[in-house]
Write a protein that holds these residues in place. Structure first.
Motif, PDB file in Angstrom:
ATOM      1  N   ASN A 117       0.827  -1.224   0.000  1.00  0.00           N
ATOM      2  CA  ASN A 117       0.000   0.000   0.000  1.00  0.00           C
ATOM      3  C   ASN A 117       0.853   1.263   0.000  1.00  0.00           C
ATOM      4  OD1 ASN A 117       0.954  -0.221   2.645  1.00  0.00           O
ATOM      5  ND2 ASN A 117      -0.841   0.830   3.487  1.00  0.00           N
ATOM      6  N   TYR A 118       2.106   1.178  -0.466  1.00  0.00           N
ATOM      7  CA  TYR A 118       3.042   2.293  -0.440  1.00  0.00           C
ATOM      8  C   TYR A 118       2.797   3.225  -1.628  1.00  0.00           C
ATOM      9  CZ  TYR A 118       5.765   0.336   3.434  1.00  0.00           C
ATOM     10  OH  TYR A 118       6.179  -0.114   4.662  1.00  0.00           O
ATOM     11  N   LEU A 119       1.589   3.778  -1.688  1.00  0.00           N
ATOM     12  CA  LEU A 119       1.160   4.529  -2.849  1.00  0.00           C
ATOM     13  C   LEU A 119       0.488   5.815  -2.398  1.00  0.00           C
ATOM     14  CD1 LEU A 119      -1.261   5.240  -5.073  1.00  0.00           C
ATOM     15  CD2 LEU A 119       0.973   4.508  -5.948  1.00  0.00           C
ATOM     16  N   ASN A 120       0.923   6.928  -2.992  1.00  0.00           N
ATOM     17  CA  ASN A 120       0.399   8.238  -2.657  1.00  0.00           C
ATOM     18  C   ASN A 120      -0.126   8.914  -3.909  1.00  0.00           C
ATOM     19  OD1 ASN A 120       1.629   7.828  -0.001  1.00  0.00           O
ATOM     20  ND2 ASN A 120       3.572   8.379  -0.993  1.00  0.00           N
ATOM     21  N   TRP A 121      -1.081   9.831  -3.723  1.00  0.00           N
ATOM     22  CA  TRP A 121      -1.663  10.589  -4.831  1.00  0.00           C
ATOM     23  C   TRP A 121      -1.501  12.084  -4.577  1.00  0.00           C
ATOM     24  CZ3 TRP A 121      -3.439   8.444  -9.258  1.00  0.00           C
ATOM     25  CH2 TRP A 121      -3.821   7.109  -9.255  1.00  0.00           C
ATOM     26  N   TYR A 122      -1.187  12.831  -5.641  1.00  0.00           N
ATOM     27  CA  TYR A 122      -0.998  14.277  -5.574  1.00  0.00           C
ATOM     28  C   TYR A 122      -1.834  14.961  -6.642  1.00  0.00           C
ATOM     29  CZ  TYR A 122       3.110  12.826  -2.928  1.00  0.00           C
ATOM     30  OH  TYR A 122       3.947  12.234  -2.013  1.00  0.00           O
ATOM     31  N   GLN A 123      -2.188  16.202  -6.336  1.00  0.00           N
ATOM     32  CA  GLN A 123      -2.865  17.067  -7.290  1.00  0.00           C
ATOM     33  C   GLN A 123      -1.945  18.247  -7.584  1.00  0.00           C
ATOM     34  OE1 GLN A 123      -5.710  20.079  -5.787  1.00  0.00           O
ATOM     35  NE2 GLN A 123      -7.249  19.042  -7.010  1.00  0.00           N
ATOM     36  N   GLN A 124      -1.816  18.617  -8.845  1.00  0.00           N
ATOM     37  CA  GLN A 124      -1.017  19.784  -9.208  1.00  0.00           C
ATOM     38  C   GLN A 124      -1.784  20.668 -10.179  1.00  0.00           C
ATOM     39  OE1 GLN A 124       2.694  19.259 -11.419  1.00  0.00           O
ATOM     40  NE2 GLN A 124       3.616  20.954 -10.289  1.00  0.00           N
ATOM     41  N   PRO A 133      -1.714  24.255 -12.614  1.00  0.00           N
ATOM     42  CA  PRO A 133      -0.672  24.926 -13.412  1.00  0.00           C
ATOM     43  C   PRO A 133       0.073  25.992 -12.619  1.00  0.00           C
ATOM     44  CG  PRO A 133      -2.663  24.648 -14.700  1.00  0.00           C
ATOM     45  CD  PRO A 133      -3.010  24.233 -13.304  1.00  0.00           C
ATOM     46  N   GLY A 134       1.398  25.935 -12.675  1.00  0.00           N
ATOM     47  CA  GLY A 134       2.229  26.929 -12.023  1.00  0.00           C
ATOM     48  C   GLY A 134       2.319  26.795 -10.512  1.00  0.00           C
ATOM     49  N   LYS A 135       1.749  25.727  -9.971  1.00  0.00           N
ATOM     50  CA  LYS A 135       1.745  25.528  -8.525  1.00  0.00           C
ATOM     51  C   LYS A 135       2.472  24.251  -8.139  1.00  0.00           C
ATOM     52  CE  LYS A 135      -0.933  29.089  -7.668  1.00  0.00           C
ATOM     53  NZ  LYS A 135      -0.401  30.283  -6.965  1.00  0.00           N
ATOM     54  N   ALA A 136       2.841  24.160  -6.873  1.00  0.00           N
ATOM     55  CA  ALA A 136       3.446  22.933  -6.361  1.00  0.00           C
ATOM     56  C   ALA A 136       2.386  21.853  -6.200  1.00  0.00           C
ATOM     57  CB  ALA A 136       4.117  23.206  -5.018  1.00  0.00           C
ATOM     58  N   PRO A 137       2.802  20.591  -6.274  1.00  0.00           N
ATOM     59  CA  PRO A 137       1.853  19.511  -5.992  1.00  0.00           C
ATOM     60  C   PRO A 137       1.360  19.579  -4.554  1.00  0.00           C
ATOM     61  CG  PRO A 137       3.810  18.688  -7.098  1.00  0.00           C
ATOM     62  CD  PRO A 137       4.108  20.095  -6.681  1.00  0.00           C
ATOM     63  N   LYS A 138       0.226  18.905  -4.354  1.00  0.00           N
ATOM     64  CA  LYS A 138      -0.390  18.841  -3.023  1.00  0.00           C
ATOM     65  C   LYS A 138      -0.798  17.384  -2.789  1.00  0.00           C
ATOM     66  CE  LYS A 138      -4.890  20.044  -1.046  1.00  0.00           C
ATOM     67  NZ  LYS A 138      -6.157  20.772  -1.279  1.00  0.00           N
ATOM     68  N   VAL A 139      -0.449  16.837  -1.636  1.00  0.00           N
ATOM     69  CA  VAL A 139      -0.806  15.447  -1.371  1.00  0.00           C
ATOM     70  C   VAL A 139      -2.289  15.341  -1.055  1.00  0.00           C
ATOM     71  CG1 VAL A 139      -0.163  15.527   1.083  1.00  0.00           C
ATOM     72  CG2 VAL A 139      -0.157  13.340  -0.146  1.00  0.00           C
ATOM     73  N   LEU A 140      -2.941  14.352  -1.663  1.00  0.00           N
ATOM     74  CA  LEU A 140      -4.357  14.092  -1.419  1.00  0.00           C
ATOM     75  C   LEU A 140      -4.552  12.845  -0.566  1.00  0.00           C
ATOM     76  CD1 LEU A 140      -5.690  14.506  -5.066  1.00  0.00           C
ATOM     77  CD2 LEU A 140      -5.750  16.229  -3.257  1.00  0.00           C
ATOM     78  N   ILE A 141      -3.876  11.783  -0.974  1.00  0.00           N
ATOM     79  CA  ILE A 141      -4.041  10.455  -0.385  1.00  0.00           C
ATOM     80  C   ILE A 141      -2.654   9.884  -0.122  1.00  0.00           C
ATOM     81  CG2 ILE A 141      -4.872   8.091  -0.761  1.00  0.00           C
ATOM     82  CD1 ILE A 141      -7.230   9.912  -0.709  1.00  0.00           C
ATOM     83  N   TYR A 142      -2.449   9.279   1.048  1.00  0.00           N
ATOM     84  CA  TYR A 142      -1.224   8.544   1.306  1.00  0.00           C
ATOM     85  C   TYR A 142      -1.577   7.133   1.774  1.00  0.00           C
ATOM     86  CZ  TYR A 142      -2.086   9.615   6.236  1.00  0.00           C
ATOM     87  OH  TYR A 142      -2.652   9.706   7.482  1.00  0.00           O
ATOM     88  N   ALA A 143      -0.619   6.248   1.687  1.00  0.00           N
ATOM     89  CA  ALA A 143      -0.849   4.843   2.058  1.00  0.00           C
ATOM     90  C   ALA A 143      -2.070   4.269   1.336  1.00  0.00           C
ATOM     91  CB  ALA A 143      -0.986   4.700   3.574  1.00  0.00           C
ATOM     92  N   ALA A 144      -2.205   4.607   0.087  1.00  0.00           N
ATOM     93  CA  ALA A 144      -3.226   4.095  -0.839  1.00  0.00           C
ATOM     94  C   ALA A 144      -4.628   4.598  -0.578  1.00  0.00           C
ATOM     95  CB  ALA A 144      -3.230   2.562  -0.881  1.00  0.00           C
ATOM     96  N   SER A 145      -5.007   4.758   0.693  1.00  0.00           N
ATOM     97  CA  SER A 145      -6.409   5.078   0.967  1.00  0.00           C
ATOM     98  C   SER A 145      -6.616   6.067   2.110  1.00  0.00           C
ATOM     99  CB  SER A 145      -7.182   3.791   1.287  1.00  0.00           C
ATOM    100  OG  SER A 145      -6.636   3.150   2.417  1.00  0.00           O
TER     101      SER A 145
END
Lengths: 125, 109
Positions: free
Chosen positions: B31-38, B40-52
């Motif tokens: 489950n070592y999976l993370n999701w980010y939203q980015q 335009p022109g901005k840094a990514p932002k973490v949405l989900i960590y550890a898959a869920s």
């Protein structure tokens, strides 16, 4: 509020050097794990490397494309992270982000939980 | 190296739609999976960590699932501020070499 502010980006010739800084505030920096992540223009995200916090030995790890050319360091007294870029290549052109590394307790799982605004490094003759 | 493959690379959707983005790892990453939203022109932002696990402050319309090699990010009831590029990222490899998927751009239909 957690804040990370990069500086030091600019235009450099192939083979040249540059040092990026990341000033942090809003959290206890000394034991924080920190990373650098880069993004070439119009491309995806690429991990550059990381440095552990003082309590975990402050050791570093690097991505294969930059190993031996880039060095991550920190000055805990100034709450500042550094990235020394040497022997730069045109393919190193990117926005470089510093980020805090979030650690999930009782696991080795990590993620990038706070990011700076990025510093643009352009390598061109 | 663990390769991460996202699909689709882009999609068009309307406000209110349910959107699903998939990410496949070249080997099991538990489950070592993370999701980010980015945006335009901005840094990514973490949405989900550890898959869920939903990051603090992220709206509950975002959810993640999966384990092993196949993962999904779902956005239910798509909002105007959700139009962005989404990246998955694994943190399983040791020595550490976190890798990102190629990204999925969510555009307005």
């Amino acid at each position: 509020e957690v804040q990370l502010v990069e500086s030091g980006g600019g235009l450099v010739k192939p083979g040249g050097s540059l040092r990026l800084s990341c000033a942090v505030s809003g959290f206890p920096f000394i034991n924080a794990w920190m990373s650098w992540v880069r993004q070439a223009p119009g491309k995806g995200l690429e991990w550059v490397g990381r440095i552990k916090g003082k309590i975990d030995g402050g050791t570093t790890d690097y991505a294969a494309p930059v190993k031996g050319r880039f060095t991550i360091s920190r000055d805990d007294s100034k709450n500042t992270l550094f990235l020394q870029l040497n022997s730069l290549k045109t393919e190193d052109t990117a926005v470089y982000y510093c980020a805090t590394v979030g650690l999930v307790p009782r696991t080795t799982l990590s993620y990038f939980d706070n990011w700076g605004q990025g510093a643009l490094v352009t390598v061109s003759s | 190296d663990i390769q991460m493959t996202q699909s689709p690379s882009s999609l068009s959707a309307s406000v209110g739609d349910r959107v699903t983005i998939t990410c496949r790892a070249s080997q099991s990453i538990t489950n070592y999976l993370n999701w980010y939203q980015q945006k335009p022109g901005k840094a990514p932002k973490v949405l989900i960590y550890a898959a869920s696990s939903l990051q603090s402050g992220v709206p509950s319309r975002f959810s993640g699932s999966g384990s092993g090699t196949d993962f999904t990010l779902t956005i239910s009831n798509l909002q105007p501020e959700d139009f962005a590029t989404y990246y998955c990222q694994q943190s399983y490899s040791s020595p550490p070499e976190p890798t990102f998927g190629g990204g999925t751009k969510v555009e307005i239909k």
